[in-house]
Design a protein around this motif. Structure first.
Motif, PDB file in Angstrom:
ATOM      1  N   MET A  30      -2.908 105.301  -3.505  1.00  0.00           N
ATOM      2  CA  MET A  30      -4.298 105.726  -3.376  1.00  0.00           C
ATOM      3  C   MET A  30      -5.289 104.564  -3.505  1.00  0.00           C
ATOM      4  O   MET A  30      -6.488 104.767  -3.476  1.00  0.00           O
ATOM      5  CB  MET A  30      -4.610 106.789  -4.439  1.00  0.00           C
ATOM      6  CG  MET A  30      -3.904 108.115  -4.184  1.00  0.00           C
ATOM      7  SD  MET A  30      -4.476 108.911  -2.691  1.00  0.00           S
ATOM      8  CE  MET A  30      -3.455 110.362  -2.659  1.00  0.00           C
TER       9      MET A  30
ATOM     10  N   GLN B 163      -5.881 102.408  -1.360  1.00  0.00           N
ATOM     11  CA  GLN B 163      -6.595 102.322  -0.088  1.00  0.00           C
ATOM     12  C   GLN B 163      -7.844 103.183  -0.102  1.00  0.00           C
ATOM     13  O   GLN B 163      -8.880 102.820   0.442  1.00  0.00           O
ATOM     14  CB  GLN B 163      -5.665 102.757   1.047  1.00  0.00           C
ATOM     15  CG  GLN B 163      -6.301 102.800   2.440  1.00  0.00           C
ATOM     16  CD  GLN B 163      -6.596 101.422   2.990  1.00  0.00           C
ATOM     17  OE1 GLN B 163      -6.101 100.435   2.464  1.00  0.00           O
ATOM     18  NE2 GLN B 163      -7.414 101.354   4.020  1.00  0.00           N
ATOM     19  N   LEU B 164      -7.732 104.324  -0.750  1.00  0.00           N
ATOM     20  CA  LEU B 164      -8.863 105.252  -0.822  1.00  0.00           C
ATOM     21  C   LEU B 164     -10.064 104.592  -1.489  1.00  0.00           C
ATOM     22  O   LEU B 164     -11.204 104.786  -1.082  1.00  0.00           O
ATOM     23  CB  LEU B 164      -8.436 106.512  -1.583  1.00  0.00           C
ATOM     24  CG  LEU B 164      -9.427 107.677  -1.662  1.00  0.00           C
ATOM     25  CD1 LEU B 164      -8.644 108.982  -1.816  1.00  0.00           C
ATOM     26  CD2 LEU B 164     -10.378 107.531  -2.831  1.00  0.00           C
TER      27      LEU B 164
ATOM     28  N   GLU C 168     -13.114 106.796   3.855  1.00  0.00           N
ATOM     29  CA  GLU C 168     -12.106 107.659   3.233  1.00  0.00           C
ATOM     30  C   GLU C 168     -12.544 108.092   1.837  1.00  0.00           C
ATOM     31  O   GLU C 168     -12.305 109.234   1.431  1.00  0.00           O
ATOM     32  CB  GLU C 168     -10.760 106.935   3.161  1.00  0.00           C
ATOM     33  CG  GLU C 168      -9.654 107.827   2.612  1.00  0.00           C
ATOM     34  CD  GLU C 168      -8.302 107.142   2.607  1.00  0.00           C
ATOM     35  OE1 GLU C 168      -7.351 107.733   2.036  1.00  0.00           O
ATOM     36  OE2 GLU C 168      -8.189 106.029   3.159  1.00  0.00           O
TER      37      GLU C 168
ATOM     38  N   ALA D 197     -12.913 111.847   0.704  1.00  0.00           N
ATOM     39  CA  ALA D 197     -12.094 112.338  -0.405  1.00  0.00           C
ATOM     40  C   ALA D 197     -12.943 113.087  -1.431  1.00  0.00           C
ATOM     41  O   ALA D 197     -12.546 114.157  -1.913  1.00  0.00           O
ATOM     42  CB  ALA D 197     -11.367 111.173  -1.078  1.00  0.00           C
TER      43      ALA D 197
ATOM     44  N   ALA E 272      -2.232 108.892   8.150  1.00  0.00           N
ATOM     45  CA  ALA E 272      -2.125 108.495   6.743  1.00  0.00           C
ATOM     46  C   ALA E 272      -3.327 108.966   5.940  1.00  0.00           C
ATOM     47  O   ALA E 272      -3.185 109.499   4.832  1.00  0.00           O
ATOM     48  CB  ALA E 272      -1.983 106.977   6.640  1.00  0.00           C
ATOM     49  N   VAL E 273      -4.528 108.780   6.495  1.00  0.00           N
ATOM     50  CA  VAL E 273      -5.735 109.238   5.799  1.00  0.00           C
ATOM     51  C   VAL E 273      -5.734 110.754   5.684  1.00  0.00           C
ATOM     52  O   VAL E 273      -6.064 111.317   4.628  1.00  0.00           O
ATOM     53  CB  VAL E 273      -6.998 108.748   6.534  1.00  0.00           C
ATOM     54  CG1 VAL E 273      -8.251 109.386   5.929  1.00  0.00           C
ATOM     55  CG2 VAL E 273      -7.110 107.229   6.446  1.00  0.00           C
TER      56      VAL E 273
ATOM     57  N   ARG F 222      -3.461 111.727   2.865  1.00  0.00           N
ATOM     58  CA  ARG F 222      -4.026 111.486   1.529  1.00  0.00           C
ATOM     59  C   ARG F 222      -5.112 112.511   1.205  1.00  0.00           C
ATOM     60  O   ARG F 222      -5.229 112.965   0.058  1.00  0.00           O
ATOM     61  CB  ARG F 222      -4.569 110.061   1.448  1.00  0.00           C
ATOM     62  CG  ARG F 222      -3.476 108.998   1.398  1.00  0.00           C
ATOM     63  CD  ARG F 222      -4.023 107.646   0.998  1.00  0.00           C
ATOM     64  NE  ARG F 222      -4.838 107.031   2.031  1.00  0.00           N
ATOM     65  CZ  ARG F 222      -4.378 106.216   2.975  1.00  0.00           C
ATOM     66  NH1 ARG F 222      -3.080 105.944   3.040  1.00  0.00           N
ATOM     67  NH2 ARG F 222      -5.201 105.676   3.859  1.00  0.00           N
TER      68      ARG F 222
ATOM     69  N   VAL G 152      -3.510 115.664   0.017  1.00  0.00           N
ATOM     70  CA  VAL G 152      -3.084 115.585  -1.369  1.00  0.00           C
ATOM     71  C   VAL G 152      -4.269 115.881  -2.292  1.00  0.00           C
ATOM     72  O   VAL G 152      -4.162 116.657  -3.252  1.00  0.00           O
ATOM     73  CB  VAL G 152      -2.492 114.195  -1.688  1.00  0.00           C
ATOM     74  CG1 VAL G 152      -2.252 114.043  -3.182  1.00  0.00           C
ATOM     75  CG2 VAL G 152      -1.193 113.987  -0.924  1.00  0.00           C
TER      76      VAL G 152
ATOM     77  N   VAL H 290       2.191 112.289   1.798  1.00  0.00           N
ATOM     78  CA  VAL H 290       1.940 110.960   2.377  1.00  0.00           C
ATOM     79  C   VAL H 290       3.234 110.374   2.932  1.00  0.00           C
ATOM     80  O   VAL H 290       3.253 109.818   4.040  1.00  0.00           O
ATOM     81  CB  VAL H 290       1.322 110.018   1.324  1.00  0.00           C
ATOM     82  CG1 VAL H 290       1.210 108.603   1.879  1.00  0.00           C
ATOM     83  CG2 VAL H 290      -0.061 110.523   0.911  1.00  0.00           C
TER      84      VAL H 290
END
Length: 418
Positions: A1, A3-4, A10, A14, A133-134, A137, A140, A269
């Motif tokens: 996470m 990257q978030l 993102e 989120a 991928a985004v 995430r 999730v 993910v």
């Protein structure tokens, strides 16, 4: 996470998804009781009203794509999320059937537009592996936040009064509207976002080939809609089957929901890796179909066992269903993104989300009239439907890849560090 935390787009998405999902968890937990005890509506009326609202949501999902192409997915998502919060707040004012159906339709419409706008934003801003991928995430975040919301709603369930349920509904609307805050000024904070969102926007946005004439995309959407009906297993089919047709303790329903939430949070993910490739996306959906078939066979078998054995079998079936969910979702995202014309991202994602909305509207009826009403034969028929759908999706993906159908691979990533 990690990257978030680095990616401002993102990160904003989120936080918006977290707010929306906490409110959804609270709403799911208390809505039925609020409508029947707080508003005083018969359960049958609630069901019919929500079905009508679901139909409105289907149309809105498609319209959301057109709006996103014309005005920008980021703007439309922000507007729709604010409208969704206001509509949820309006439930507190519903007093009769007419006002309930009106508010429910507004809730469903704004949710449909918001969902399509979010997918359009992802399709325009990210490329290749980044999109799926985004999306994984964010899913999730969604699952965890829904679980948090469900726990918070437990306070209202403990009080079990009309006032407590109405107060929860007010909080649901307020929390949803908080989700718009991280989206404010996003264009100013992120270089290049406005240009990507406005690509092809304006009065000419509705011109060009229609996704409705794209046979490959329409067939992919239809197949995904069939597979997406498995969500009704978790929400409707499994609770009714466990409570009324097995010897397992009813509390197991909650345990199975926790298993699903935990599995998705841990493995979504990982399941999404590589599904930006059409062939791998198709294979992922095919695996999901066979996993659902195996799960349906186990659910059917649990009805013939004693309490202890049924509990064990149901737990295994829940894991298989969760594994199918992660793989099916990852594959469907990959196909929805990669088969779409990038010049008309909104229109294509609108079609894709319309299929999902149809599945969510029809899924409960399909699951109850097959598995719940007809027992073993119904479970096996439902599982076979999922397996055949998975195989057909894999064949479609293979043919699309062989024909060079992959317009998204020609896109260039925006010049911003991610």
């Amino acid at each position: 996470m990690a990257q978030l935390l680095r990616d401002p787009v993102e990160r904003a998405l989120a936080f918006a998804v977290a707010a929306l999902s906490v409110s959804r968890g609270m709403f799911f937990a208390v809505s039925a009781l609020y409508f029947t005890r707080g508003v005083g509506l018969p359960a049958t009326t609630v069901g019919i009203g929500l079905t009508v609202a679901g139909g409105v949501g289907v149309l809105a999902s498609y319209a959301g794509g057109r709006l996103s192409d014309r005005f920008g997915g980021d703007r439309v998502q922000q507007w729709a999320l604010a409208a969704h919060g206001a509509a949820l707040l309006s439930y507190a004012l519903a007093r009769d059937v007419g006002s309930f159906v009106l508010v429910a339709s507004c809730v469903s419409a704004s949710r449909g537009v918001q969902s399509t706008a979010q997918m359009t934003l992802l399709a325009r801003w990210y490329v290749g592996p980044g999109r799926v991928a985004v999306r994984a995430r964010l899913r999730v975040v969604m699952n965890v936040a829904i679980g948090v919301g469900t726990l918070l709603a437990g306070l209202a369930l403990l009080a079990d009064t009309a006032t407590a349920y109405r107060l929860t509904i007010v909080l649901v609307g307020a929390i949803t509207m908080l989700g718009t805050i991280p989206l404010l000024g996003l264009r100013r904070r992120v270089p290049g976002l406005a240009a990507r969102m406005d690509a092809g926007a304006g009065v000419t946005a509705s011109t060009g080939p229609s996704p409705l004439r794209d046979r490959t995309y329409m067939l992919s959407t239809a197949l995904n809609a069939v597979l997406a009906m498995h969500f009704a297993l978790t929400s409707i089919g499994i609770p009714l089957w466990v409570a009324d047709h097995t010897d397992a303790p009813t509390i197991l329903v909650s345990v199975l929901l926790v298993v699903n939430t935990a599995y998705v949070a841990l493995f979504q993910v990982r399941a999404s890796r590589g599904t930006q490739d059409l062939r791998r996306a198709g294979r992922s959906v095919r695996r999901a179909g066979f996993l659902l078939l195996a799960a349906c066979v186990l659910f059917a078998g649990a009805g013939q066992l004693g309490a202890a054995a049924a509990t064990g079998v149901l737990l295994v079936a829940a894991v298989l269903t969760s594994a199918a969910e992660t793989r099916g979702e990852a594959g469907s995202w990959g196909m929805a993104f990669e088969l779409a014309d990038p010049a008309r991202a909104g229109a294509y994602q609108g079609v894709s989300q319309t299929g999902v909305a149809l599945a969510l509207m029809l899924g409960p009826a399909v699951v109850t009239t097959t598995a719940v009403d007809h027992g073993t034969a119904g479970w096996i028929a439902l599982g076979a439907l999922f397996a055949v759908t998975g195989v057909a999706t894999a064949v479609l993906a293979q043919r699309a890849a062989d024909s060079g159908r992959d317009p998204a691979r020609t896109e260039q990533a925006p010049a911003v560090a991610r």
